[in-house]
Motif scaffolding. Structure first.
Motif, PDB file in Angstrom:
ATOM      1  N   ALA A 227       0.836  -1.214   0.000  1.00  0.00           N
ATOM      2  CA  ALA A 227       0.000   0.000   0.000  1.00  0.00           C
ATOM      3  C   ALA A 227       0.864   1.254   0.000  1.00  0.00           C
ATOM      4  N   LYS A 228       1.966   1.217   0.740  1.00  0.00           N
ATOM      5  CA  LYS A 228       2.857   2.374   0.804  1.00  0.00           C
ATOM      6  C   LYS A 228       3.505   2.631  -0.565  1.00  0.00           C
ATOM      7  N   LYS A 229       3.961   1.567  -1.212  1.00  0.00           N
ATOM      8  CA  LYS A 229       4.560   1.720  -2.538  1.00  0.00           C
ATOM      9  C   LYS A 229       3.543   2.283  -3.522  1.00  0.00           C
ATOM     10  N   GLN A 230       2.322   1.770  -3.458  1.00  0.00           N
ATOM     11  CA  GLN A 230       1.260   2.245  -4.347  1.00  0.00           C
ATOM     12  C   GLN A 230       0.966   3.721  -4.101  1.00  0.00           C
TER      13      GLN A 230
ATOM     14  N   GLU B  60       1.174   6.747  -6.850  1.00  0.00           N
ATOM     15  CA  GLU B  60       0.028   7.612  -7.147  1.00  0.00           C
ATOM     16  C   GLU B  60       0.320   9.075  -6.831  1.00  0.00           C
ATOM     17  N   LYS B  61       0.862   9.325  -5.644  1.00  0.00           N
ATOM     18  CA  LYS B  61       1.136  10.700  -5.241  1.00  0.00           C
ATOM     19  C   LYS B  61       2.314  11.296  -6.015  1.00  0.00           C
ATOM     20  N   GLY B  62       3.307  10.457  -6.285  1.00  0.00           N
ATOM     21  CA  GLY B  62       4.457  10.926  -7.059  1.00  0.00           C
ATOM     22  C   GLY B  62       4.067  11.320  -8.469  1.00  0.00           C
ATOM     23  N   PHE B  63       3.283  10.479  -9.106  1.00  0.00           N
ATOM     24  CA  PHE B  63       2.824  10.770 -10.462  1.00  0.00           C
ATOM     25  C   PHE B  63       1.936  12.004 -10.476  1.00  0.00           C
ATOM     26  N   GLU B  64       1.061  12.104  -9.475  1.00  0.00           N
ATOM     27  CA  GLU B  64       0.173  13.262  -9.362  1.00  0.00           C
ATOM     28  C   GLU B  64       0.977  14.557  -9.204  1.00  0.00           C
ATOM     29  N   LEU B  65       1.998  14.528  -8.350  1.00  0.00           N
ATOM     30  CA  LEU B  65       2.813  15.724  -8.120  1.00  0.00           C
ATOM     31  C   LEU B  65       3.609  16.114  -9.357  1.00  0.00           C
ATOM     32  N   MET B  66       4.164  15.120 -10.056  1.00  0.00           N
ATOM     33  CA  MET B  66       4.909  15.406 -11.279  1.00  0.00           C
ATOM     34  C   MET B  66       4.022  16.076 -12.317  1.00  0.00           C
TER      35      MET B  66
ATOM     36  N   GLY C 219      13.418   7.892   2.993  1.00  0.00           N
ATOM     37  CA  GLY C 219      13.961   6.528   2.996  1.00  0.00           C
ATOM     38  C   GLY C 219      12.990   5.527   2.400  1.00  0.00           C
ATOM     39  N   SER C 220      11.700   5.747   2.639  1.00  0.00           N
ATOM     40  CA  SER C 220      10.679   4.853   2.071  1.00  0.00           C
ATOM     41  C   SER C 220      10.689   4.921   0.547  1.00  0.00           C
ATOM     42  N   ILE C 221      10.916   6.107   0.023  1.00  0.00           N
ATOM     43  CA  ILE C 221      10.991   6.257  -1.436  1.00  0.00           C
ATOM     44  C   ILE C 221      12.085   5.354  -1.990  1.00  0.00           C
ATOM     45  N   TYR C 222      13.271   5.430  -1.364  1.00  0.00           N
ATOM     46  CA  TYR C 222      14.423   4.690  -1.888  1.00  0.00           C
ATOM     47  C   TYR C 222      14.397   3.199  -1.540  1.00  0.00           C
ATOM     48  N   GLN C 223      13.454   2.785  -0.709  1.00  0.00           N
ATOM     49  CA  GLN C 223      13.260   1.352  -0.494  1.00  0.00           C
ATOM     50  C   GLN C 223      12.693   0.685  -1.740  1.00  0.00           C
ATOM     51  N   TYR C 224      11.851   1.450  -2.467  1.00  0.00           N
ATOM     52  CA  TYR C 224      11.116   0.870  -3.590  1.00  0.00           C
ATOM     53  C   TYR C 224      11.511   1.440  -4.962  1.00  0.00           C
ATOM     54  N   PHE C 225      12.199   2.570  -4.979  1.00  0.00           N
ATOM     55  CA  PHE C 225      12.550   3.219  -6.252  1.00  0.00           C
ATOM     56  C   PHE C 225      13.970   3.771  -6.197  1.00  0.00           C
ATOM     57  N   SER C 226      14.663   3.675  -7.321  1.00  0.00           N
ATOM     58  CA  SER C 226      16.024   4.205  -7.395  1.00  0.00           C
ATOM     59  C   SER C 226      16.028   5.722  -7.532  1.00  0.00           C
ATOM     60  N   ASN C 227      15.017   6.245  -8.233  1.00  0.00           N
ATOM     61  CA  ASN C 227      14.963   7.682  -8.492  1.00  0.00           C
ATOM     62  C   ASN C 227      13.541   8.066  -8.918  1.00  0.00           C
TER      63      ASN C 227
END
Length: 199
Positions: A14-17, A21-27, A49-57
């Protein structure tokens, strides 16, 4: 930087999702080149840190969001299990495209702008669109509608539907009547399927 991982627990999924969703919305709101992962973390109310757990950038977040947008938002009909007639599928493809171009107008405009600037993203966008074409072909076949030259026909049909949605949502040419444009698009699509298929 640690390697990214695929979440297993429901809370982690759920956190990754949420980040996607929020990252795409903000972009789409602020512009891809005007934000970073720290901004995304704040907007999604998670730690950096949560961002970099699931995504490189942030590009990885954009790609995940772009794939979801194209696959789940633009043509949700292909994710349905119910059986539909040829006409019902065409109606739903058209209606969902128009509806979601309106609903996600800002996202669509920003996404198109981004993919025109970034060659790597442009390639991914094209691959995602092609996957949708194949998925729509599969959906037709699942409903016992078998077309000759199916990929080519569906590619043309989706292009027509996309052009229709762009006219109704973005262009608004005064000389073009909406009802007639929709009617003519449906007629062209029916003719493509009627005269060039094995149904």
């Amino acid at each position: 930087m640690p390697n990214v991982r695929e979440p297993i627990k429901k809370t982690s999924i759920a956190k990754k999702q949420k980040i996607i969703e929020k990252g795409f919305e903000l972009m789409c709101k602020k512009g891809y080149h005007h934000i970073n992962c720290v901004d995304i973390a704040k907007y999604a109310d998670v730690s950096t840190g949560s961002i970099y757990q699931y995504f490189s950038n942030k590009k990885d977040i954009l790609i995940a969001g772009m794939n979801e947008y194209l696959n789940k938002i633009m043509f949700p009909v292909i994710n349905k299990d119910k059986k539909q007639s040829k006409q019902e599928i065409i109606e739903e493809l058209i209606n969902s495209s128009i509806k979601n171009h309106k609903k996600y107008k800002v996202q669509h405009e920003e996404l198109v702008g981004i993919v025109h600037q970034e060659k790597e993203l442009s390639k991914i966008y094209e691959e995602s669109e092609w996957k949708i074409t194949k998925d729509v072909v599969s959906y037709f076949e699942k409903n016992n509608i078998h077309l000759t030259n199916a990929l080519e026909k569906i590619h043309i049909i989706l292009g027509l539907i996309d052009n229709l949605a762009h006219e109704l949502v973005y262009h608004h040419h005064e000389e073009i009547k909406e009802e007639i444009l929709i009617k003519e698009t449906k007629e062209i699509i029916n003719n493509i399927i009627k005269y060039l298929s094995d149904i």
